[in-house]
Design a protein around this motif. Structure first.
Motif, PDB file in Angstrom:
ATOM      1  N   ARG A  32      27.240  93.266  30.048  1.00  0.00           N
ATOM      2  CA  ARG A  32      25.872  93.689  30.388  1.00  0.00           C
ATOM      3  C   ARG A  32      25.133  92.615  31.174  1.00  0.00           C
ATOM      4  O   ARG A  32      24.392  92.911  32.095  1.00  0.00           O
ATOM      5  CB  ARG A  32      25.092  94.046  29.122  1.00  0.00           C
ATOM      6  N   MET A  33      25.337  91.364  30.777  1.00  0.00           N
ATOM      7  CA  MET A  33      24.682  90.275  31.498  1.00  0.00           C
ATOM      8  C   MET A  33      25.206  90.205  32.924  1.00  0.00           C
ATOM      9  O   MET A  33      24.450  90.009  33.861  1.00  0.00           O
ATOM     10  CB  MET A  33      24.910  88.936  30.774  1.00  0.00           C
ATOM     11  N   HIS A  34      26.511  90.391  33.081  1.00  0.00           N
ATOM     12  CA  HIS A  34      27.120  90.349  34.412  1.00  0.00           C
ATOM     13  C   HIS A  34      26.604  91.514  35.261  1.00  0.00           C
ATOM     14  O   HIS A  34      26.280  91.347  36.425  1.00  0.00           O
ATOM     15  CB  HIS A  34      28.643  90.392  34.306  1.00  0.00           C
ATOM     16  N   TRP A  89      10.778  93.312  17.606  1.00  0.00           N
ATOM     17  CA  TRP A  89      11.661  93.954  18.569  1.00  0.00           C
ATOM     18  C   TRP A  89      13.085  93.487  18.311  1.00  0.00           C
ATOM     19  O   TRP A  89      13.544  92.494  18.876  1.00  0.00           O
ATOM     20  CB  TRP A  89      11.259  93.624  20.008  1.00  0.00           C
ATOM     21  N   SER A  90      13.813  94.205  17.459  1.00  0.00           N
ATOM     22  CA  SER A  90      15.189  93.812  17.140  1.00  0.00           C
ATOM     23  C   SER A  90      16.091  93.927  18.366  1.00  0.00           C
ATOM     24  O   SER A  90      17.039  93.154  18.513  1.00  0.00           O
ATOM     25  CB  SER A  90      15.746  94.671  16.005  1.00  0.00           C
ATOM     26  N   GLN A  91      15.788  94.868  19.257  1.00  0.00           N
ATOM     27  CA  GLN A  91      16.611  95.042  20.448  1.00  0.00           C
ATOM     28  C   GLN A  91      16.477  93.872  21.423  1.00  0.00           C
ATOM     29  O   GLN A  91      17.244  93.761  22.364  1.00  0.00           O
ATOM     30  CB  GLN A  91      16.307  96.370  21.143  1.00  0.00           C
ATOM     31  N   SER A  92      15.547  92.970  21.173  1.00  0.00           N
ATOM     32  CA  SER A  92      15.374  91.795  22.030  1.00  0.00           C
ATOM     33  C   SER A  92      16.095  90.582  21.462  1.00  0.00           C
ATOM     34  O   SER A  92      15.917  89.480  21.937  1.00  0.00           O
ATOM     35  CB  SER A  92      13.888  91.469  22.188  1.00  0.00           C
ATOM     36  N   GLY A  93      16.897  90.799  20.470  1.00  0.00           N
ATOM     37  CA  GLY A  93      17.599  89.685  19.849  1.00  0.00           C
ATOM     38  C   GLY A  93      19.006  90.059  19.506  1.00  0.00           C
ATOM     39  O   GLY A  93      19.695  90.686  20.293  1.00  0.00           O
ATOM     40  N   GLY A  94      19.411  89.693  18.330  1.00  0.00           N
ATOM     41  CA  GLY A  94      20.767  89.978  17.912  1.00  0.00           C
ATOM     42  C   GLY A  94      21.089  89.271  16.625  1.00  0.00           C
ATOM     43  O   GLY A  94      20.208  88.997  15.813  1.00  0.00           O
ATOM     44  N   GLN A  95      22.356  88.961  16.471  1.00  0.00           N
ATOM     45  CA  GLN A  95      22.836  88.233  15.304  1.00  0.00           C
ATOM     46  C   GLN A  95      23.751  87.128  15.787  1.00  0.00           C
ATOM     47  O   GLN A  95      24.326  87.221  16.863  1.00  0.00           O
ATOM     48  CB  GLN A  95      23.615  89.162  14.374  1.00  0.00           C
ATOM     49  N   MET A  96      23.870  86.099  14.976  1.00  0.00           N
ATOM     50  CA  MET A  96      24.800  85.031  15.300  1.00  0.00           C
ATOM     51  C   MET A  96      25.186  84.277  14.041  1.00  0.00           C
ATOM     52  O   MET A  96      24.474  84.326  13.039  1.00  0.00           O
ATOM     53  CB  MET A  96      24.210  84.075  16.336  1.00  0.00           C
ATOM     54  N   ASN A  97      26.316  83.596  14.130  1.00  0.00           N
ATOM     55  CA  ASN A  97      26.775  82.721  13.051  1.00  0.00           C
ATOM     56  C   ASN A  97      26.365  81.307  13.416  1.00  0.00           C
ATOM     57  O   ASN A  97      26.530  80.888  14.562  1.00  0.00           O
ATOM     58  CB  ASN A  97      28.297  82.804  12.905  1.00  0.00           C
ATOM     59  N   ILE A  98      25.836  80.594  12.444  1.00  0.00           N
ATOM     60  CA  ILE A  98      25.374  79.231  12.690  1.00  0.00           C
ATOM     61  C   ILE A  98      25.490  78.423  11.401  1.00  0.00           C
ATOM     62  O   ILE A  98      25.463  78.997  10.303  1.00  0.00           O
ATOM     63  CB  ILE A  98      23.920  79.219  13.230  1.00  0.00           C
ATOM     64  N   GLY A 120      27.609  98.136  12.677  1.00  0.00           N
ATOM     65  CA  GLY A 120      26.211  98.504  12.474  1.00  0.00           C
ATOM     66  C   GLY A 120      25.419  98.689  13.775  1.00  0.00           C
ATOM     67  O   GLY A 120      24.229  98.940  13.733  1.00  0.00           O
ATOM     68  N   GLY A 121      26.090  98.525  14.914  1.00  0.00           N
ATOM     69  CA  GLY A 121      25.408  98.772  16.188  1.00  0.00           C
ATOM     70  C   GLY A 121      25.170  97.542  17.048  1.00  0.00           C
ATOM     71  O   GLY A 121      24.699  97.665  18.179  1.00  0.00           O
ATOM     72  N   SER A 122      25.474  96.349  16.545  1.00  0.00           N
ATOM     73  CA  SER A 122      25.319  95.151  17.368  1.00  0.00           C
ATOM     74  C   SER A 122      26.396  95.127  18.448  1.00  0.00           C
ATOM     75  O   SER A 122      27.438  95.764  18.320  1.00  0.00           O
ATOM     76  CB  SER A 122      25.448  93.890  16.508  1.00  0.00           C
ATOM     77  N   LEU A 123      26.128  94.379  19.490  1.00  0.00           N
ATOM     78  CA  LEU A 123      27.073  94.266  20.584  1.00  0.00           C
ATOM     79  C   LEU A 123      28.049  93.124  20.339  1.00  0.00           C
ATOM     80  O   LEU A 123      27.679  92.090  19.791  1.00  0.00           O
ATOM     81  CB  LEU A 123      26.327  93.979  21.894  1.00  0.00           C
ATOM     82  N   LEU A 149      14.565  93.402  27.880  1.00  0.00           N
ATOM     83  CA  LEU A 149      15.163  93.296  26.553  1.00  0.00           C
ATOM     84  C   LEU A 149      16.671  93.095  26.649  1.00  0.00           C
ATOM     85  O   LEU A 149      17.249  92.334  25.880  1.00  0.00           O
ATOM     86  CB  LEU A 149      14.842  94.535  25.712  1.00  0.00           C
ATOM     87  N   THR A 150      17.319  93.761  27.611  1.00  0.00           N
ATOM     88  CA  THR A 150      18.753  93.566  27.803  1.00  0.00           C
ATOM     89  C   THR A 150      19.037  92.120  28.161  1.00  0.00           C
ATOM     90  O   THR A 150      19.966  91.505  27.643  1.00  0.00           O
ATOM     91  CB  THR A 150      19.283  94.514  28.899  1.00  0.00           C
ATOM     92  N   CYS A 151      18.197  91.553  29.018  1.00  0.00           N
ATOM     93  CA  CYS A 151      18.365  90.143  29.397  1.00  0.00           C
ATOM     94  C   CYS A 151      18.150  89.248  28.180  1.00  0.00           C
ATOM     95  O   CYS A 151      18.910  88.319  27.945  1.00  0.00           O
ATOM     96  CB  CYS A 151      17.369  89.792  30.493  1.00  0.00           C
ATOM     97  N   LEU A 152      17.133  89.534  27.401  1.00  0.00           N
ATOM     98  CA  LEU A 152      16.831  88.710  26.230  1.00  0.00           C
ATOM     99  C   LEU A 152      17.913  88.801  25.179  1.00  0.00           C
ATOM    100  O   LEU A 152      18.199  87.822  24.497  1.00  0.00           O
ATOM    101  CB  LEU A 152      15.499  89.134  25.607  1.00  0.00           C
ATOM    102  N   ALA A 153      18.514  89.964  25.038  1.00  0.00           N
ATOM    103  CA  ALA A 153      19.519  90.142  23.997  1.00  0.00           C
ATOM    104  C   ALA A 153      20.814  89.410  24.312  1.00  0.00           C
ATOM    105  O   ALA A 153      21.652  89.259  23.455  1.00  0.00           O
ATOM    106  CB  ALA A 153      19.805  91.629  23.791  1.00  0.00           C
ATOM    107  N   GLY A 154      20.956  88.939  25.507  1.00  0.00           N
ATOM    108  CA  GLY A 154      22.163  88.213  25.888  1.00  0.00           C
ATOM    109  C   GLY A 154      22.244  86.856  25.232  1.00  0.00           C
ATOM    110  O   GLY A 154      21.292  86.345  24.657  1.00  0.00           O
ATOM    111  N   SER A 155      23.406  86.272  25.335  1.00  0.00           N
ATOM    112  CA  SER A 155      23.626  84.976  24.702  1.00  0.00           C
ATOM    113  C   SER A 155      22.729  83.897  25.288  1.00  0.00           C
ATOM    114  O   SER A 155      22.442  82.911  24.634  1.00  0.00           O
ATOM    115  CB  SER A 155      25.089  84.581  24.824  1.00  0.00           C
TER     116      SER A 155
END
Length: 172
Positions: A161-163, A94-103, A150-153, A9-15
């Motif tokens: 984290r990815m590094h 699984w919200s922890q496997s994603g995130g938020q973004m502007n698009i 709100g808790g997002s990274l 999930l940490t890997c998935l949540a990355g960019s």
């Protein structure tokens, strides 16, 4: 098992996850409010899906679910979306496997501004006349700050984290 799922999930949540997902899913969510699409075909994402299927006890498909959080007033064809992995048959997200973004509807990030000209939008990757990088508009910066509150990274935290998750190169 918990450690393996957390690592996945940490890997998935990355960019890299957001960059690998079909951008059309995100654009559709921005336009329609919600959209679902396939997970990336790369092995690590397929392994994550298999682990999630094992957790739910269902072999039903795992998809990417994205949804509009808000649209920007200054740039109405742009907004903020949330995304994560989803199994429709068990209604598990699984919200922890994603995130938020502007698009934006064109698939690119919102335009930015140069601090010296705060009322003039420039492309997201523009360099200002003074040689400095452009910055987020106040509206976009506020959306990012709200998500972090709100808790997002932050992008910096995702990068760290990815590094840290990458295995060290073998020494000779």
């Amino acid at each position: 098992m918990k450690t393996i799922i957390f690592a996945i999930l940490t890997c998935l949540a990355g960019s890299s996850f957001a960059q690998t997902v079909d951008q059309l899913t995100f654009v559709q969510a921005l336009k329609q409010g919600r959209a679902e699409g396939p997970i990336p075909a790369q092995q690590q994402f397929q392994e994550a899906a298999a682990a999630m299927q094992a957790r739910t006890g269902s072999a039903a498909a795992i998809t990417v679910l994205s949804f509009r959080i808000s649209q920007f007033d200054q740039q109405p064809s742009c907004g903020r979306i949330g995304f994560g992995l989803y199994q429709k048959s068990t209604n598990t997200f699984w919200s922890q496997s994603g995130g938020q973004m502007n698009i934006c509807e064109n698939g690119y990030p919102p335009n930015r501004i140069c601090p010296d000209e705060p009322n003039k939008l420039v492309p997201f990757n523009a360099t200002c006349a003074n040689g400095k990088n452009s910055v987020d508009t106040p509206e976009v910066a506020a959306a990012i700050a709200s998500a972090i509150k709100g808790g997002s990274l932050s992008m910096e935290e995702v990068s760290k984290r990815m590094h840290a998750a990458k295995p060290a190169a073998p020494t000779k």
